[in-house]
Scaffold this active site. Structure first.
Site, PDB file in Angstrom:
ATOM      1  CD  GLU A 168      -0.984  -0.216  17.431  1.00  0.00           C
ATOM      2  OE1 GLU A 168      -1.867   0.383  16.799  1.00  0.00           O
ATOM      3  OE2 GLU A 168      -0.340   0.307  18.372  1.00  0.00           O
TER       4      GLU A 168
ATOM      5  CB  ALA B 285       8.340  -4.606   9.883  1.00  0.00           C
TER       6      ALA B 285
ATOM      7  CG  HIS C 214      -2.990   2.605  -1.647  1.00  0.00           C
ATOM      8  ND1 HIS C 214      -2.987   2.562  -0.270  1.00  0.00           N
ATOM      9  CD2 HIS C 214      -4.112   1.944  -2.027  1.00  0.00           C
ATOM     10  CE1 HIS C 214      -4.060   1.879   0.154  1.00  0.00           C
ATOM     11  NE2 HIS C 214      -4.742   1.501  -0.885  1.00  0.00           N
TER      12      HIS C 214
ATOM     13  CB  CYS D  39      -1.894  15.326 -17.515  1.00  0.00           C
ATOM     14  SG  CYS D  39      -2.921  16.705 -18.076  1.00  0.00           S
TER      15      CYS D  39
ATOM     16  N   GLY E  42       3.196  -4.420   8.936  1.00  0.00           N
ATOM     17  CA  GLY E  42       3.158  -2.969   9.091  1.00  0.00           C
ATOM     18  C   GLY E  42       1.942  -2.286   8.508  1.00  0.00           C
TER      19      GLY E  42
ATOM     20  CD  GLN F  78      -2.388  -1.324   2.754  1.00  0.00           C
ATOM     21  OE1 GLN F  78      -3.373  -0.710   3.114  1.00  0.00           O
ATOM     22  NE2 GLN F  78      -1.732  -2.140   3.558  1.00  0.00           N
ATOM     23  CG  ASN F  79       4.147   1.231   2.311  1.00  0.00           C
ATOM     24  OD1 ASN F  79       3.061   1.421   2.850  1.00  0.00           O
ATOM     25  ND2 ASN F  79       5.131   0.557   2.877  1.00  0.00           N
TER      26      ASN F  79
ATOM     27  CB  CYS G 175      -3.678  15.010 -21.978  1.00  0.00           C
ATOM     28  SG  CYS G 175      -2.049  15.059 -21.222  1.00  0.00           S
TER      29      CYS G 175
HETATM   30  P1  OAD Z   1      -1.368   2.884   9.033  1.00  0.00           P
HETATM   31  O1  OAD Z   1      -0.704   4.137   9.497  1.00  0.00           O
HETATM   32  O2  OAD Z   1      -2.843   2.839   9.030  1.00  0.00           O
HETATM   33  O3  OAD Z   1      -0.862   1.667   9.910  1.00  0.00           O
HETATM   34  C1  OAD Z   1       0.500   1.469  10.175  1.00  0.00           C
HETATM   35  C2  OAD Z   1       0.611   0.195  10.950  1.00  0.00           C
HETATM   36  O4  OAD Z   1       1.971  -0.124  11.087  1.00  0.00           O
HETATM   37  C3  OAD Z   1       0.009   0.259  12.370  1.00  0.00           C
HETATM   38  O5  OAD Z   1      -0.809  -0.881  12.564  1.00  0.00           O
HETATM   39  C4  OAD Z   1       1.242   0.241  13.278  1.00  0.00           C
HETATM   40  O6  OAD Z   1       0.998  -0.457  14.501  1.00  0.00           O
HETATM   41  C5  OAD Z   1       2.229  -0.517  12.425  1.00  0.00           C
HETATM   42  N1  OAD Z   1       3.642  -0.188  12.655  1.00  0.00           N
HETATM   43  C6  OAD Z   1       4.205   1.023  12.911  1.00  0.00           C
HETATM   44  N2  OAD Z   1       5.528   0.933  12.982  1.00  0.00           N
HETATM   45  C7  OAD Z   1       5.842  -0.377  12.782  1.00  0.00           C
HETATM   46  C8  OAD Z   1       7.060  -1.108  12.729  1.00  0.00           C
HETATM   47  N3  OAD Z   1       8.252  -0.526  12.903  1.00  0.00           N
HETATM   48  N4  OAD Z   1       6.984  -2.434  12.493  1.00  0.00           N
HETATM   49  C9  OAD Z   1       5.786  -3.056  12.331  1.00  0.00           C
HETATM   50  N5  OAD Z   1       4.615  -2.425  12.357  1.00  0.00           N
HETATM   51  C10 OAD Z   1       4.632  -1.088  12.580  1.00  0.00           C
HETATM   52  O7  OAD Z   1      -0.759   2.575   7.579  1.00  0.00           O
HETATM   53  P2  OAD Z   1      -1.336   1.622   6.445  1.00  0.00           P
HETATM   54  O8  OAD Z   1      -1.942   0.409   7.003  1.00  0.00           O
HETATM   55  O9  OAD Z   1      -0.276   1.496   5.428  1.00  0.00           O
HETATM   56  O10 OAD Z   1      -3.842   5.213   1.907  1.00  0.00           O
HETATM   57  O11 OAD Z   1      -2.479   2.548   5.868  1.00  0.00           O
HETATM   58  C11 OAD Z   1      -3.191   2.105   4.759  1.00  0.00           C
HETATM   59  C12 OAD Z   1      -3.546   3.263   3.882  1.00  0.00           C
HETATM   60  O12 OAD Z   1      -4.190   4.288   4.647  1.00  0.00           O
HETATM   61  C13 OAD Z   1      -2.364   3.983   3.283  1.00  0.00           C
HETATM   62  O13 OAD Z   1      -1.889   3.376   2.102  1.00  0.00           O
HETATM   63  C14 OAD Z   1      -2.919   5.332   2.994  1.00  0.00           C
HETATM   64  C15 OAD Z   1      -3.618   5.561   4.311  1.00  0.00           C
HETATM   65  O14 OAD Z   1      -4.610   6.509   4.335  1.00  0.00           O
HETATM   66  C16 OAD Z   1      -4.145   6.246   1.124  1.00  0.00           C
HETATM   67  O15 OAD Z   1      -3.607   7.330   1.252  1.00  0.00           O
HETATM   68  C17 OAD Z   1      -5.173   5.937   0.101  1.00  0.00           C
END
Ligand code: OAD
Length: 237
Positions: free
Chosen positions: A212, A228, A116, A124, A184, A98-99, A127
């Protein structure tokens, strides 16, 4: 690291991995949710929706420019590198992320399905011309296309569909894998999070790596609590 996790990895023939912003946290990229998450101090509807961009493209671009400047200064961490080495030694391996930061590729991962989009792509709004653009800072904000129309970040915003090919590959990988590693991600954003129950329905074993508990921890046969960047290298070594 539990011996069972290592055993599951050694027994797996088809491996899929789903990553979220937590895997880049140890590199210094802010996550979205949680204590220091971006959505603590910013409202997604002001910055990450098509409506927000239509309303105030300058504000949206300033935010993306700021994030691009952070990402341009960081390095992949041991979690990214461990996944790249797992791809090297696994005949059937799919990485779904998702990154938007591009750190998996910088660590050496080759086949990455970007659900994502990428913060380093621009498109653009008229176009549809799409390009890589690594300029930091953006010389003009908001940037414009040669055709004169506004250019937008090549990411997926709330309310938008996922890129068709990446989603198809991700669904295929989740349905076919016998081990899914979920690292993560808060597993709160759909449809990405639906890959986890999809894999479970197909009979895959699921290992979650997160600091968590998440809403999908219950689906995971093994939940490894910690960073991670520490757990993945131990699991994969
Ligand atoms: P989140 O910020 O929602 O979640 C991050 C997760 O990583 C949490 O569950 C943390 O506990 C965990 N975490 C943090 N540090 C960590 C580490 N060092 N090792 C392991 N786990 C760790 O991020 P995403 O799940 O990626 O979308 O969010 C999903 C989507 O929501 C993103 O792609 C973005 C966001 O809004 C869009 O912008 C469309």
């Amino acid at each position: 690291m539990t011996p069972q996790a290592k055993q599951w990895l050694s027994e797996a023939r088809r491996i899929a991995v789903l990553t979220g912003s937590g895997i880049s946290a140890e590199s210094g990229v802010p996550t979205f949710r949680g204590q220091d998450g971006l959505w603590r101090t910013h409202r997604p509807e002001d910055l990450a929706t098509p409506e927000a961009f239509a309303r105030d493209p300058k504000l949206v671009w300033e935010w993306y420019d700021w994030r691009r400047s952070i990402i341009s200064k960081v390095e992949p961490n041991p979690g990214h590198f461990a996944l790249a080495s797992l791809e090297d030694r696994s005949p059937d391996f799919q990485l779904v992320t998702q990154n938007v930061d591009g750190l998996h590729e910088r660590a050496g991962s080759r086949r990455v399905h970007h659900l994502h989009g990428s913060i380093w792509r621009v498109r653009c709004t008229e176009c549809g011309a799409e390009n890589n653009d690594g300029r930091v800072p953006m010389p003009v904000i908001p940037p414009r296309c040669g055709c004169g129309a506004l250019v937008r970040p090549g990411v997926v915003w709330f309310g938008e569909p996922l890129p068709g090919k990446a989603w198809m590959e991700a669904e295929r990988a989740a349905a076919a894998c016998d081990l899914l590693i979920v690292a993560g991600t808060s597993a709160q954003v759909y449809p990405a999070a639906s890959l986890v129950p999809l894999a479970a329905r197909g009979g895959a074993r699921i290992i979650e790596i997160n600091l968590e508990e998440t809403p999908l921890s219950g689906v995971a046969g093994l939940a490894l609590r910690g960073k991670a960047g520490e757990i993945l290298p131990q699991l994969i070594s």
